[in-house]
Design a protein around this motif. Structure first.
Motif, PDB file in Angstrom:
ATOM      1  N   TYR A 317      31.404 -23.485  -3.644  1.00 28.53           N
ATOM      2  CA  TYR A 317      31.537 -23.279  -4.835  1.00 28.53           C
ATOM      3  C   TYR A 317      32.829 -22.341  -4.958  1.00 28.53           C
ATOM      4  N   MET A 318      33.167 -21.658  -4.231  1.00 23.15           N
ATOM      5  CA  MET A 318      34.461 -20.830  -4.222  1.00 23.15           C
ATOM      6  C   MET A 318      35.651 -21.771  -3.928  1.00 23.15           C
ATOM      7  N   PHE A 319      35.399 -22.838  -3.377  1.00 23.89           N
ATOM      8  CA  PHE A 319      36.457 -23.856  -3.530  1.00 23.89           C
ATOM      9  C   PHE A 319      36.939 -24.411  -4.914  1.00 23.89           C
ATOM     10  N   PHE A 320      35.778 -24.238  -5.976  1.00 23.88           N
ATOM     11  CA  PHE A 320      36.013 -24.792  -7.060  1.00 23.88           C
ATOM     12  C   PHE A 320      36.687 -23.635  -7.901  1.00 23.88           C
ATOM     13  N   LEU A 321      36.684 -22.175  -7.510  1.00 26.62           N
ATOM     14  CA  LEU A 321      37.274 -21.280  -8.118  1.00 26.62           C
ATOM     15  C   LEU A 321      38.816 -21.260  -8.010  1.00 26.62           C
ATOM     16  N   THR A 322      39.116 -21.478  -6.543  1.00 18.18           N
ATOM     17  CA  THR A 322      40.706 -21.492  -6.344  1.00 18.18           C
ATOM     18  C   THR A 322      41.335 -22.680  -6.567  1.00 18.18           C
ATOM     19  N   MET A 323      40.746 -23.811  -5.778  1.00 19.21           N
ATOM     20  CA  MET A 323      41.614 -25.033  -6.023  1.00 19.21           C
ATOM     21  C   MET A 323      41.622 -25.703  -7.307  1.00 19.21           C
ATOM     22  N   PHE A 324      40.201 -25.637  -7.587  1.00 17.74           N
ATOM     23  CA  PHE A 324      40.293 -26.321  -9.196  1.00 17.74           C
ATOM     24  C   PHE A 324      40.473 -25.569 -10.413  1.00 17.74           C
ATOM     25  N   CYS A 325      39.750 -24.460 -10.634  1.00 18.58           N
ATOM     26  CA  CYS A 325      39.955 -23.585 -11.784  1.00 18.58           C
ATOM     27  C   CYS A 325      41.334 -23.007 -11.817  1.00 18.58           C
ATOM     28  N   LEU A 326      41.561 -22.083 -10.818  1.00 17.94           N
ATOM     29  CA  LEU A 326      42.951 -21.279 -11.227  1.00 17.94           C
ATOM     30  C   LEU A 326      44.127 -22.044 -11.244  1.00 17.94           C
ATOM     31  N   SER A 327      43.968 -23.068 -10.334  1.00 21.12           N
ATOM     32  CA  SER A 327      45.376 -24.067 -10.286  1.00 21.12           C
ATOM     33  C   SER A 327      45.402 -24.671 -11.880  1.00 21.12           C
ATOM     34  N   ASN A 328      44.216 -25.332 -12.275  1.00 28.88           N
ATOM     35  CA  ASN A 328      44.030 -25.870 -13.506  1.00 28.88           C
ATOM     36  C   ASN A 328      44.463 -25.035 -14.578  1.00 28.88           C
ATOM     37  N   LEU A 329      44.365 -23.727 -14.566  1.00 29.10           N
ATOM     38  CA  LEU A 329      44.669 -22.800 -15.612  1.00 29.10           C
ATOM     39  C   LEU A 329      46.169 -22.641 -15.663  1.00 29.10           C
ATOM     40  N   VAL A 330      46.758 -22.798 -14.615  1.00 24.84           N
ATOM     41  CA  VAL A 330      48.221 -22.809 -14.749  1.00 24.84           C
ATOM     42  C   VAL A 330      48.674 -24.051 -15.803  1.00 24.84           C
ATOM     43  N   TYR A 331      48.027 -25.234 -15.586  1.00 30.53           N
ATOM     44  CA  TYR A 331      48.542 -26.155 -16.433  1.00 30.53           C
ATOM     45  C   TYR A 331      47.901 -25.919 -17.904  1.00 30.53           C
ATOM     46  N   ALA A 332      46.850 -25.369 -17.861  1.00 29.91           N
ATOM     47  CA  ALA A 332      46.109 -25.090 -19.339  1.00 29.91           C
ATOM     48  C   ALA A 332      47.010 -23.931 -20.085  1.00 29.91           C
ATOM     49  N   THR A 333      47.833 -23.153 -19.600  1.00 30.75           N
ATOM     50  CA  THR A 333      48.599 -22.318 -20.254  1.00 30.75           C
ATOM     51  C   THR A 333      50.043 -22.746 -20.250  1.00 30.75           C
ATOM     52  N   LYS A 334      50.723 -22.247 -21.276  1.00 29.26           N
ATOM     53  CA  LYS A 334      52.045 -22.574 -21.464  1.00 29.26           C
ATOM     54  C   LYS A 334      53.155 -21.508 -21.406  1.00 29.26           C
ATOM     55  N   GLY A 335      54.552 -21.886 -21.577  1.00 29.67           N
ATOM     56  CA  GLY A 335      55.598 -21.108 -21.603  1.00 29.67           C
ATOM     57  C   GLY A 335      55.580 -19.825 -20.679  1.00 29.67           C
ATOM     58  N   ARG A 336      55.573 -18.685 -21.034  1.00 29.46           N
ATOM     59  CA  ARG A 336      55.648 -17.585 -20.180  1.00 29.46           C
ATOM     60  C   ARG A 336      54.494 -17.289 -19.524  1.00 29.46           C
ATOM     61  N   THR A 337      53.285 -17.654 -20.195  1.00 28.27           N
ATOM     62  CA  THR A 337      52.046 -17.389 -19.579  1.00 28.27           C
ATOM     63  C   THR A 337      52.146 -18.217 -18.150  1.00 28.27           C
ATOM     64  N   ARG A 338      52.395 -19.623 -18.233  1.00 28.10           N
ATOM     65  CA  ARG A 338      52.426 -20.403 -17.113  1.00 28.10           C
ATOM     66  C   ARG A 338      53.375 -19.908 -16.235  1.00 28.10           C
ATOM     67  N   GLN A 339      54.550 -19.224 -16.520  1.00 29.57           N
ATOM     68  CA  GLN A 339      55.506 -19.032 -15.525  1.00 29.57           C
ATOM     69  C   GLN A 339      54.917 -17.628 -14.703  1.00 29.57           C
ATOM     70  N   PHE A 340      54.109 -16.659 -15.603  1.00 33.29           N
ATOM     71  CA  PHE A 340      53.573 -15.536 -14.982  1.00 33.29           C
ATOM     72  C   PHE A 340      52.540 -15.759 -14.012  1.00 33.29           C
ATOM     73  N   LEU A 341      51.739 -16.698 -14.439  1.00 33.37           N
ATOM     74  CA  LEU A 341      50.272 -17.303 -13.407  1.00 33.37           C
ATOM     75  C   LEU A 341      51.204 -17.668 -12.187  1.00 33.37           C
ATOM     76  N   TYR A 342      51.984 -18.706 -12.263  1.00 29.38           N
ATOM     77  CA  TYR A 342      52.524 -19.344 -11.313  1.00 29.38           C
ATOM     78  C   TYR A 342      53.186 -18.462 -10.157  1.00 29.38           C
ATOM     79  N   PHE A 343      54.205 -17.561 -10.620  1.00 31.43           N
ATOM     80  CA  PHE A 343      54.685 -16.848  -9.897  1.00 31.43           C
ATOM     81  C   PHE A 343      53.919 -15.800  -9.250  1.00 31.43           C
ATOM     82  N   SER A 344      52.999 -15.189 -10.035  1.00 31.68           N
ATOM     83  CA  SER A 344      52.061 -14.228  -9.564  1.00 31.68           C
ATOM     84  C   SER A 344      51.079 -14.766  -8.344  1.00 31.68           C
ATOM     85  N   PHE A 345      50.745 -16.146  -8.384  1.00 34.43           N
ATOM     86  CA  PHE A 345      50.172 -16.610  -7.354  1.00 34.43           C
ATOM     87  C   PHE A 345      50.981 -16.819  -6.396  1.00 34.43           C
ATOM     88  N   LEU A 346      52.168 -17.241  -6.454  1.00 36.98           N
ATOM     89  CA  LEU A 346      53.017 -17.439  -5.360  1.00 36.98           C
ATOM     90  C   LEU A 346      53.501 -16.316  -4.544  1.00 36.98           C
TER      91      LEU A 346
END
Length: 376
Positions: A317-346
């Motif tokens: 189940y946790m596989f779906f949290l990180t690999m599926f949900c969190l990475s897909n939320l980077v796609y679902a958001t736009k602009g500065r929110t996407r940049q913030f999520l991407y670089f925070s995770f990085l």
């Protein structure tokens, strides 16, 4: 200062560069990035020698399976007939075939790496908008714990993840077949059986919050002890036996220690709750992925008073949290929110790279001075 071997540094740098290119330049998935990563990881973990927490145990079992196990024993295990085997039948079969054909043990780890990477990466590529970015979640540090350490569970999780196709298609017979195969790799796969129905439960941000609060508050009461009789009546004997055996295990039956893991999970939950609407609106099948992720988190908090249950049982189940949900939320958001999520995770991945290298990476011999590979 211990640091991970150059093969792992290469993979990490490639994923960081490729994910940035995928997210901000191409803005679409690229299969070539996934293929290159898959090949590098299969080489790194498939041909490793004496590397990984459970490697010595698996290597010791390798010859034992071949000498003391017959193909009839494997068949009895596969059909749930009385037998003396304690290890899952598909894993035993792979070891016995490799030994009987005269190959060394690193061919076993290579075959296992091919299976788990193929299943996990293909599922990620099909269900994630930015799969290369999702592979950073896999690489740091799930690859080291699952597919380079607890290899049998890693294979079981791989089959569970692959079964997501049949959950989406509402194909129950094929899903149950996947569960049978997953059980052939690791007993904990039985916990993923409810996933077929969990995905249909209506959820939203407030419900996610309260589900996790109730799971956390219930932890001190150790309600999981009531599951012993349940598993004894419904599950195969080896599954119920393992559940009862770990309930009061001397080494792992204690409470999960509070620390960095809790901080990371809280941050992940915050992102999951805050951007739930964007995910549901912009990502195909996101509600299914999210429900599985939430159930995994609930399992973790529910079993928090028993370390091995809290770590092992939510795995798929946790596989779906990180690999599926969190990475897909980077796609679902736009602009500065996407940049913030991407670089925070990085930033989290970079921190984990050094933190893991100095701790479990060093103990597991993944570091520059201790890592060994059959190819060099």
């Amino acid at each position: 200062m211990p640091i991970l071997h150059p093969i792992f540094i290469t993979i990490f740098l490639f994923l960081a560069a490729a994910s940035y290119w995928e997210v901000f330049v191409l803005k679409k998935k690229q299969s070539i990035f996934v293929w290159v990563t898959a090949i590098l990881i299969i080489i790194a973990i498939g041909f490793r020698i004496n590397v990984g927490a459970d490697y010595p145990v698996y290597k010791m079992l390798f010859s034992g399976f071949a000498i003391y196990t017959t193909y009839g024993d494997v068949l009895d295990k596969a059909l749930f007939r009385p037998n003396s085997e304690e290890i899952e039948w598909i894993f035993v079969l792979i070891n016995k075939l490799v030994f009987d054909f005269g190959f060394p043990f690193y061919i076993v780890t290579f075959v296992m790496a091919v299976i788990t990477v193929s299943l996990k990466f293909s599922a990620i590529y099909k269900n994630v908008a930015f799969p290369t970015f999702a592979l950073l979640f896999y690489f740091m540090p799930i690859m080291f714990f699952e597919d380079s350490g607890q290899m049998r569970q890693g294979l079981g999780i791989a089959v569970c993840v692959a079964s997501f196709k049949f959950i989406k298609d509402r194909n129950l017979p094929m899903f149950l077949l996947c569960m049978y195969i997953a059980l052939g790799f690791h007993k904990t796969a039985i916990v993923f059986l409810p996933a077929y129905w969990i995905v249909k439960i209506p959820m939203n941000s407030s419900r996610i919050f309260w589900v996790l609060v109730v799971a956390l508050l219930s932890s001190p009461f150790e309600l999981y002890r009531l599951g012993g009789s349940f598993f004894s009546t419904l599950a195969p004997e080896e599954v119920s036996g393992a559940y009862l055996g770990y309930m009061d295990d001397k080494y792992y039956g204690t409470q999960v220690e509070t620390g960095l893991n809790d901080i990371v999970k809280i941050l992940f939950i915050f992102v999951l709750v805050k951007y739930d609407r964007q995910g549901c609106k912009n990502v195909w099948w996101y509600e299914y992925m999210r429900n599985l992720a939430v159930f995994g988190l609930a399992l973790f908090y529910f079993f928090r008073s028993n370390e091995i249950f809290a770590v092992r049982l939510p795995g798929a189940y946790m596989f779906f949290l990180t690999m599926f949900c969190l990475s897909n939320l980077v796609y679902a958001t736009k602009g500065r929110t996407r940049q913030f999520l991407y670089f925070s995770f990085l930033a989290y991945f970079v921190a984990m790279f050094f933190y893991f290298g100095q701790g479990n990476g060093d103990k597991g011999q993944f570091t520059t001075d201790r890592y060994d590979n059959a190819l060099w």
